[in-house]
Design a protein around this motif. Structure first.
Motif, PDB file in Angstrom:
ATOM      1  N   LEU A 118       0.831  -1.205   0.000  1.00  0.00           N
ATOM      2  CA  LEU A 118       0.000   0.000   0.000  1.00  0.00           C
ATOM      3  C   LEU A 118       0.867   1.258   0.000  1.00  0.00           C
ATOM      4  O   LEU A 118       0.556   2.244  -0.674  1.00  0.00           O
ATOM      5  CB  LEU A 118      -0.932   0.004   1.213  1.00  0.00           C
ATOM      6  CG  LEU A 118      -2.032  -1.070   1.212  1.00  0.00           C
ATOM      7  CD1 LEU A 118      -2.776  -1.065   2.542  1.00  0.00           C
ATOM      8  CD2 LEU A 118      -3.006  -0.844   0.061  1.00  0.00           C
ATOM      9  N   GLY A 134      -3.902   0.299   6.169  1.00  0.00           N
ATOM     10  CA  GLY A 134      -3.770  -1.146   6.309  1.00  0.00           C
ATOM     11  C   GLY A 134      -3.642  -1.557   7.762  1.00  0.00           C
ATOM     12  O   GLY A 134      -4.225  -2.560   8.198  1.00  0.00           O
ATOM     13  N   ALA A 191      -4.245  -6.151  -0.156  1.00  0.00           N
ATOM     14  CA  ALA A 191      -3.400  -5.059  -0.662  1.00  0.00           C
ATOM     15  C   ALA A 191      -2.896  -5.365  -2.064  1.00  0.00           C
ATOM     16  O   ALA A 191      -2.896  -4.481  -2.943  1.00  0.00           O
ATOM     17  CB  ALA A 191      -2.224  -4.840   0.289  1.00  0.00           C
TER      18      ALA A 191
END
Length: 424
Positions: free
Chosen positions: A95, A123, A149
């Motif tokens: 991410l 996240g 992700a």
């Protein structure tokens, strides 16, 4: 900090810290061991002629490769010191790479750093909600974060990058540089000293030269986060409360600590640090996002954290070791790894002697045989296959973890489920 007996359940660990078996290594002994290791490396360099194993360029590359691993490991340390296992570091790094590059090519690299950090924190927040609020197994949640992700960035990349100059379904447009700095005078002096090829002195110069030559500003921030983390977690009331949640959340709650709050903060900080590691990959190491860019560094960061016994200093040493072995892929890989076979054989010989001193004769014999086989490999070949070079960082990861496993002690309540009011 000791929990009152009325708040401690027999099934829960106490806040009393039981040190690992064996004596704690003092700083003088640690520095002596590091100096001895460098001297041994210097001997190997002189015998093999592989000057690349300690030159300035090699050390500079090693530092660059160690930073994302160290940031991921630092993120894992924050979460696990609060009692939350974070296998999702890899996904949070992914991410960070995507969000950092997406914002960086549009609004500048420093904006990319901030947005990538936020992406990793998102996240971390998701992992916190799933594990802390809903008590889902931490490993399951972490793996799910990694998969989510990867899938999300693979879906978003074509939408965000296609149509822009240099962009594609798997790569972002280029991001401007954050800038680098070199310490004038000192860098050139150390480089010249390293080129002399002197025993030990030139190797020290190569190591120090890599730390002051062509260093990114984000590298400087990452290095500063190591002592900052140590100070916050071990020298402040905030850090004491956070660590108490990882040792005994029930006792911490009985002392007025809001366990949920500290766990949430720790996991969000964990995600932001892993995201920062991802930003480093997509803005500093490469000036663009590329699918698969993390290459498992989140997992290696987790291994570095375990190797460091959940301590920032040990984590930094582990990240440096893994970064160095990874750098062999980029600079003189085959020749340098071949030289390290001799180093491995010498280390195994020293290990066998140490085991004999401790009267562990069977273990010493096995170690000596393995050392002899490694030396035979070195003596019977002039280079190693490229596949061995590529696998070296991962092999080192496994070997180091296997050798250090007996002295490790994770936070006692790490990964254990907790509900508010559980101790009442």
């Amino acid at each position: 900090m000791t929990a009152p007996t009325t708040a401690t359940d027999v099934n829960q660990p106490s806040l009393e810290h039981t040190p690992p078996t064996g004596r704690r290594m003092s700083w003088p002994v640690l520095l002596l061991l590091i100096a001895g290791a460098l001297a041994l490396v210097s001997v190997v360099r002189l015998v093999t002629g592989a000057d690349g194993i300690t030159n300035v360029s090699q050390m500079s590359t090693a530092l660059q490769l160690a930073v994302p691993i160290g940031l991921a490991g630092l993120g894992g340390l924050w979460a696990e010191r609060a009692g939350v296992i974070n296998i999702g570091l890899e996904g949070m790094m992914i991410l960070g790479t995507w969000f950092g590059a997406w914002a960086g090519f549009q609004w500048g690299p420093w904006t990319g750093v901030l947005v990538g950090l936020i992406g990793g924190a998102l996240g971390g927040l998701l992992h916190a909600i799933v594990t802390i609020t809903f008590n889902v197994n931490h490993i399951v949640s972490g793996v799910a974060i990694n998969i989510l992700a990867l899938g999300a960035t693979r879906y978003l990349a074509p939408l965000a990058f296609e149509g822009h100059q240099g962009g594609s379904a798997k790569q972002s447009p280029a991001v401007d540089s954050l800038g680098h700095f070199t310490v004038p005078g000192l860098s050139d002096g150390l480089s010249d000293l390293n080129d002399k090829g002197w025993f030990f002195v030139s190797d020290i110069a190569g190591l120090l030269g890599g730390l002051v030559t062509d260093v990114s500003w984000l590298t400087l921030i990452a290095v500063a986060l190591i002592p900052t983390t140590w100070y916050i977690l071990w020298r402040t009331a905030f850090g004491l409360r956070l660590r108490s949640c990882g040792e005994n959340p029930i006792a911490a709650e009985s002392l007025g600590v809001n366990v949920y709050k500290y766990k949430y903060l720790a996991v969000i900080i964990s995600g932001s640090l892993a995201g920062l590691g991802g930003v480093f990959l997509s803005i500093v190491a490469n000036p663009f996002y590329l699918e698969g860019q993390t290459s498992g560094r989140g997992y290696i960061g987790l291994a570095a954290m375990i190797f460091g016994n959940w301590m920032p200093g040990g984590l930094a040493i582990g990240a440096g070791l893994f970064g160095y072995t990874d750098s062999l892929n980029l600079r003189g890989g085959s020749a340098n790894v071949h030289a390290l076979l001799l180093l491995g054989a010498l280390l195994l010989l020293i290990g066998a002697i140490w085991l004999v001193i401790r009267k562990k004769y069977v273990h010493a014999a096995i170690t000596l045989v393995i050392g002899a086989l490694v030396f035979a490999w070195y003596a019977g070949t002039n280079e190693v296959p490229n596949q061995v070079v590529s696998a070296t960082p991962y092999v080192i990861t496994l070997v180091v973890l296997a050798l250090s496993a007996q002295r490790l002690r994770m936070p006692r309540a790490n990964g254990m489920p907790y509900r508010k009011g559980q101790g009442k």
